[in-house]
Design a protein around this motif. Structure first.
Motif, PDB file in Angstrom:
ATOM      1  N   GLU A   1       3.595   3.996   8.746  1.00 22.62           N
ATOM      2  CA  GLU A   1       4.548   4.415   9.772  1.00 22.62           C
ATOM      3  C   GLU A   1       5.573   3.327  10.066  1.00 22.62           C
ATOM      4  N   LYS A   2       5.116   2.088  10.150  1.00 21.92           N
ATOM      5  CA  LYS A   2       6.036   0.990  10.421  1.00 21.92           C
ATOM      6  C   LYS A   2       7.013   0.816   9.257  1.00 21.92           C
ATOM      7  N   ALA A   3       6.519   0.941   8.028  1.00 18.92           N
ATOM      8  CA  ALA A   3       7.379   0.812   6.848  1.00 18.92           C
ATOM      9  C   ALA A   3       8.416   1.936   6.804  1.00 18.92           C
ATOM     10  N   ARG A   4       7.996   3.144   7.112  1.00 22.14           N
ATOM     11  CA  ARG A   4       8.935   4.268   7.122  1.00 22.14           C
ATOM     12  C   ARG A   4      10.031   4.052   8.179  1.00 22.14           C
ATOM     13  N   ALA A   5       9.636   3.581   9.348  1.00 19.09           N
ATOM     14  CA  ALA A   5      10.608   3.328  10.412  1.00 19.09           C
ATOM     15  C   ALA A   5      11.555   2.192  10.024  1.00 19.09           C
ATOM     16  N   LYS A   6      11.010   1.151   9.407  1.00 18.55           N
ATOM     17  CA  LYS A   6      11.821   0.012   8.970  1.00 18.55           C
ATOM     18  C   LYS A   6      12.838   0.468   7.924  1.00 18.55           C
ATOM     19  N   ARG A   7      12.403   1.288   7.000  1.00 22.11           N
ATOM     20  CA  ARG A   7      13.290   1.798   5.945  1.00 22.11           C
ATOM     21  C   ARG A   7      14.374   2.703   6.533  1.00 22.11           C
ATOM     22  N   GLU A   8      13.977   3.564   7.444  1.00 26.76           N
ATOM     23  CA  GLU A   8      14.941   4.472   8.074  1.00 26.76           C
ATOM     24  C   GLU A   8      15.997   3.682   8.847  1.00 26.76           C
ATOM     25  N   LYS A   9      15.554   2.681   9.579  1.00 27.72           N
ATOM     26  CA  LYS A   9      16.494   1.839  10.338  1.00 27.72           C
ATOM     27  C   LYS A   9      17.448   1.121   9.386  1.00 27.72           C
TER      28      LYS A   9
ATOM     29  N   TYR B   1      16.252   0.639  -1.736  1.00 29.28           N
ATOM     30  CA  TYR B   1      15.257   0.154  -0.765  1.00 29.28           C
ATOM     31  C   TYR B   1      14.106   1.148  -0.710  1.00 29.28           C
ATOM     32  N   SER B   2      13.151   0.937  -1.586  1.00 28.19           N
ATOM     33  CA  SER B   2      12.039   1.884  -1.713  1.00 28.19           C
ATOM     34  C   SER B   2      11.039   1.731  -0.564  1.00 28.19           C
ATOM     35  N   LEU B   3      10.229   2.745  -0.398  1.00 26.20           N
ATOM     36  CA  LEU B   3       9.160   2.679   0.600  1.00 26.20           C
ATOM     37  C   LEU B   3       8.172   1.576   0.214  1.00 26.20           C
ATOM     38  N   GLU B   4       7.953   1.399  -1.056  1.00 26.45           N
ATOM     39  CA  GLU B   4       7.062   0.333  -1.515  1.00 26.45           C
ATOM     40  C   GLU B   4       7.570  -1.037  -1.056  1.00 26.45           C
ATOM     41  N   ARG B   5       8.863  -1.247  -1.168  1.00 24.93           N
ATOM     42  CA  ARG B   5       9.455  -2.510  -0.719  1.00 24.93           C
ATOM     43  C   ARG B   5       9.267  -2.691   0.783  1.00 24.93           C
ATOM     44  N   ALA B   6       9.478  -1.627   1.533  1.00 23.82           N
ATOM     45  CA  ALA B   6       9.296  -1.705   2.987  1.00 23.82           C
ATOM     46  C   ALA B   6       7.843  -2.004   3.342  1.00 23.82           C
ATOM     47  N   VAL B   7       6.904  -1.388   2.628  1.00 25.36           N
ATOM     48  CA  VAL B   7       5.475  -1.648   2.877  1.00 25.36           C
ATOM     49  C   VAL B   7       5.160  -3.110   2.599  1.00 25.36           C
ATOM     50  N   LYS B   8       5.677  -3.633   1.497  1.00 25.08           N
ATOM     51  CA  LYS B   8       5.435  -5.044   1.172  1.00 25.08           C
ATOM     52  C   LYS B   8       5.988  -5.963   2.260  1.00 25.08           C
ATOM     53  N   GLU B   9       7.148  -5.627   2.793  1.00 25.05           N
ATOM     54  CA  GLU B   9       7.735  -6.441   3.867  1.00 25.05           C
ATOM     55  C   GLU B   9       6.880  -6.378   5.134  1.00 25.05           C
ATOM     56  N   VAL B  10       6.388  -5.197   5.458  1.00 19.97           N
ATOM     57  CA  VAL B  10       5.525  -5.043   6.639  1.00 19.97           C
ATOM     58  C   VAL B  10       4.234  -5.835   6.442  1.00 19.97           C
ATOM     59  N   LEU B  11       3.644  -5.749   5.267  1.00 22.86           N
ATOM     60  CA  LEU B  11       2.405  -6.496   5.001  1.00 22.86           C
ATOM     61  C   LEU B  11       2.650  -8.001   5.048  1.00 22.86           C
ATOM     62  N   ALA B  12       3.820  -8.443   4.611  1.00 23.33           N
ATOM     63  CA  ALA B  12       4.156  -9.872   4.699  1.00 23.33           C
ATOM     64  C   ALA B  12       4.255 -10.301   6.162  1.00 23.33           C
ATOM     65  N   GLU B  13       4.852  -9.451   7.000  1.00 24.79           N
ATOM     66  CA  GLU B  13       4.934  -9.753   8.432  1.00 24.79           C
ATOM     67  C   GLU B  13       3.537  -9.833   9.045  1.00 24.79           C
TER      68      GLU B  13
ATOM     69  N   ALA C   1      -3.893   1.496   7.446  1.00 23.75           N
ATOM     70  CA  ALA C   1      -2.972   2.027   6.431  1.00 23.75           C
ATOM     71  C   ALA C   1      -1.947   2.959   7.063  1.00 23.75           C
ATOM     72  N   PHE C   2      -2.373   3.786   7.997  1.00 29.46           N
ATOM     73  CA  PHE C   2      -1.458   4.698   8.668  1.00 29.46           C
ATOM     74  C   PHE C   2      -0.391   3.926   9.439  1.00 29.46           C
ATOM     75  N   HIS C   3      -0.803   2.908  10.176  1.00 31.43           N
ATOM     76  CA  HIS C   3       0.156   2.126  10.963  1.00 31.43           C
ATOM     77  C   HIS C   3       1.124   1.362  10.069  1.00 31.43           C
ATOM     78  N   VAL C   4       0.637   0.818   8.978  1.00 38.71           N
ATOM     79  CA  VAL C   4       1.522   0.130   8.033  1.00 38.71           C
ATOM     80  C   VAL C   4       2.529   1.120   7.463  1.00 38.71           C
TER      81      VAL C   4
END
Length: 79
Positions: free
Chosen positions: A23-31, A48-60, A18-21
């Motif tokens: 962190e990756k989502a936060r970095a993806k959103r910031e970028k 572009y919410s953090l929730e959306r970024a998390v969903k994208e990371v989980l899809a990857e 959960a922590f890695h997901v």
């Protein structure tokens, strides 16, 4: 099932995942936000919410899991 001594709802591996997901989502959103001019970032920040970024990371992650499973299946018959 978890032992009675371990009252935490998650084990350390789940928390690490959960922590890695997160962190990756936060970095993806910031970028993503940095790709916009400064005057447009606030609007994109709401879109572009953090929730959306998390969903994208989980899809990857799911895509990678499928690829790993396919590779394991290809290697299984020859073992």
């Amino acid at each position: 099932m978890k032992s009675p001594e371990n009252r935490l709802p998650y084990d350390s591996l789940e928390m690490l995942f959960a922590f890695h997901v997160s962190e990756k989502a936060r970095a993806k959103r910031e970028k993503y936000l940095m790709d916009f001019p400064e005057d447009q970032r606030e609007l994109e920040n709401r879109r572009y919410s953090l929730e959306r970024a998390v969903k994208e990371v989980l899809a990857e992650i799911a895509e990678v899991a499928v690829l790993i499973k396919e590779l394991e299946c290809q290697g299984a018959p020859g073992e």
